[in-house]
Motif scaffolding. Structure first.
Motif, short mmCIF file in Angstrom:
data_model
loop_
_atom_site.label_atom_id
_atom_site.label_comp_id
_atom_site.label_asym_id
_atom_site.label_seq_id
_atom_site.Cartn_x
_atom_site.Cartn_y
_atom_site.Cartn_z
N THR A 1 0.83 -1.20 0.00
CA THR A 1 0.00 0.00 0.00
C THR A 1 0.86 1.25 0.00
N SER A 2 1.98 1.21 0.70
CA SER A 2 2.87 2.38 0.77
C SER A 2 3.41 2.78 -0.60
N ASP A 3 3.41 1.86 -1.57
CA ASP A 3 3.92 2.17 -2.90
C ASP A 3 2.99 3.10 -3.68
N ILE A 4 1.71 3.11 -3.32
CA ILE A 4 0.72 3.85 -4.11
C ILE A 4 0.00 4.94 -3.31
N LEU A 5 0.18 4.97 -2.00
CA LEU A 5 -0.54 5.94 -1.18
C LEU A 5 0.06 7.34 -1.31
N ILE A 6 -0.79 8.32 -1.55
CA ILE A 6 -0.38 9.72 -1.57
C ILE A 6 -0.66 10.37 -0.21
N GLU A 7 -1.89 10.17 0.27
CA GLU A 7 -2.27 10.72 1.56
C GLU A 7 -3.50 9.98 2.07
N ALA A 8 -3.76 10.12 3.35
CA ALA A 8 -4.96 9.51 3.94
C ALA A 8 -5.52 10.44 5.00
N THR A 9 -6.83 10.42 5.12
CA THR A 9 -7.51 11.20 6.15
C THR A 9 -7.81 10.29 7.33
N VAL A 10 -7.44 10.72 8.51
CA VAL A 10 -7.67 9.93 9.72
C VAL A 10 -8.43 10.76 10.74
N VAL A 11 -9.24 10.08 11.52
CA VAL A 11 -9.87 10.71 12.69
C VAL A 11 -9.12 10.17 13.89
N THR A 12 -8.45 11.03 14.62
CA THR A 12 -7.64 10.59 15.74
C THR A 12 -8.52 10.18 16.92
N ARG A 13 -7.91 9.55 17.89
CA ARG A 13 -8.65 9.10 19.07
C ARG A 13 -9.31 10.28 19.78
N SER A 14 -8.73 11.47 19.67
CA SER A 14 -9.30 12.65 20.32
C SER A 14 -10.36 13.33 19.47
N GLY A 15 -10.61 12.80 18.26
CA GLY A 15 -11.66 13.33 17.41
C GLY A 15 -11.20 14.32 16.36
N ASP A 16 -9.92 14.61 16.29
CA ASP A 16 -9.41 15.52 15.27
C ASP A 16 -9.40 14.84 13.90
N VAL A 17 -9.80 15.58 12.87
CA VAL A 17 -9.75 15.08 11.50
C VAL A 17 -8.49 15.62 10.85
N GLU A 18 -7.58 14.73 10.46
CA GLU A 18 -6.28 15.14 9.92
C GLU A 18 -6.00 14.43 8.61
#
Length: 311
Positions: free
Chosen positions: A144-161
């Motif tokens: 997956t690391s070969d093709i990933l540009i970026e990813a959106t994650v919701v952290t445990r504290s609720g922040d969307v990054e």
């Protein structure tokens, strides 16, 4: 695991107390989630995690294709993304944007139809985009690391990054994504290609998987990581473990880096069989196999029901 039904933060989706995981986990074994939460969308998940007691463990689960859920269940909150978060869209510059709940085959198929090559290997990964991003899933020589540009994650504290690929600190079947963070979207990039050629490669991957892996069985995919310079299945075979059983758990005779539930195995049977395989391989070759399957939750006989996370 506590049977106390304590209050949860507001949620537009659903929250099921003692929600069954064995209904969809590929092994079809294991205890329930203390809370099985299905958020409506990213905002809903963000608000929920922000309001959740920070001491409560959170475990994201996709389709459970690489998971052993222990028989005592999973304390805290298990998050499962809804189908609404499985959308796949084509973007300029040979990019594909996919929701965290999208299956690998859906991403590969969308890329094929758009004439984007380089994502064909996702056809051979039977899990979700969220899981693939988290564990750097790979097959047929690509990760997956070969093709990933970026990813959106919701952290445990609720922040969307939004994280660039480099931030994940990828190594073999590992990322630095912190516990409790949920991958909700990813952007992949390929190269221009002929849809017919791409489709033929995907068909080849599908046929090879069908011929070499026990796809129609209750399994959890590849059990152990391949050691440097070797193959886990070859070490397991050489140690005499092909077909080995414990209760109704079995080392697949078709591909011995797969464990099977023949019908009534418990998660304890499956995990104990895996540990027996590790011991036999260590004794035979000196190699200590590392689990690739994630093992989560508490053992059914754990009287203290100690909270544990991914091992």
């Amino acid at each position: 695991m506590s049977n106390v039904c304590y209050a949860l933060p507001p949620l537009q989706g659903t929250a099921e107390h003692q929600g069954s995981l064995a209904d969809f986990i590929w092994f079809r074994t294991g205890g329930p989630a203390e809370w099985l939460v299905r958020p409506k969308d990213v905002h809903d998940l963000s608000v929920f995690l922000a309001g959740l007691d920070p001491r409560t463990p959170v475990l994201p689960v996709g389709v459970g294709s690489n998971l052993i859920v222990r028989d005592g269940g999973v304390p805290g909150v298990v998050v499962r993304l809804p189908k609404a978060m499985a959308k796949v869209a084509i973007e300029p510059e040979n990019r594909v944007r996919a929701g965290g709940a999208a299956m690998g085959i859906s991403v590969a198929s969308a890329a094929r139809d758009a004439g984007i090559a380089g994502l064909e290997f996702l056809r051979g990964i039977p899990g979700t985009v969220g899981g693939a991003v988290k564990m750097n899933a790979g097959a047929y020589g690509r990760d997956t690391s070969d093709i990933l540009i970026e990813a959106t994650v919701v952290t445990r504290s609720g922040d969307v990054e939004t994280w660039p690929a480099a931030r994940f600190g990828y190594t073999y079947r590992h990322s630095d994504l912190p516990a409790g963070a949920v991958v909700v979207e990813a952007v992949f990039e390929g190269v221009p290609g002929d849809p017919k050629v791409i489709g033929a490669e995907m068909d080849r991957i599908a046929a090879e998987r069908e011929a070499s892996q026990p796809l129609r069985s209750r399994t959890g995919g590849s059990t152990f990581k391949n050691p440097d310079g070797d193959k886990a299945w070859a070490l397991i075979d050489a140690a005499g473990c092909r077909g080995l059983t414990r209760g109704d758990a079995q080392v697949s005779e078709k591909h011995c880096n797969f464990l099977l539930n023949l019908g009534s195995a418990t998660s304890a049977d499956i995990e104990a069989l895996g540990e027996e395989v590790r011991a036999k391989v260590k004794a035979h070759s000196g190699v200590e196999l590392e689990w690739e399957i994630q093992r989560v939750g508490v053992f059914s006989d754990d009287a203290s029901k100690k909270r544990v996370g991914v091992k």
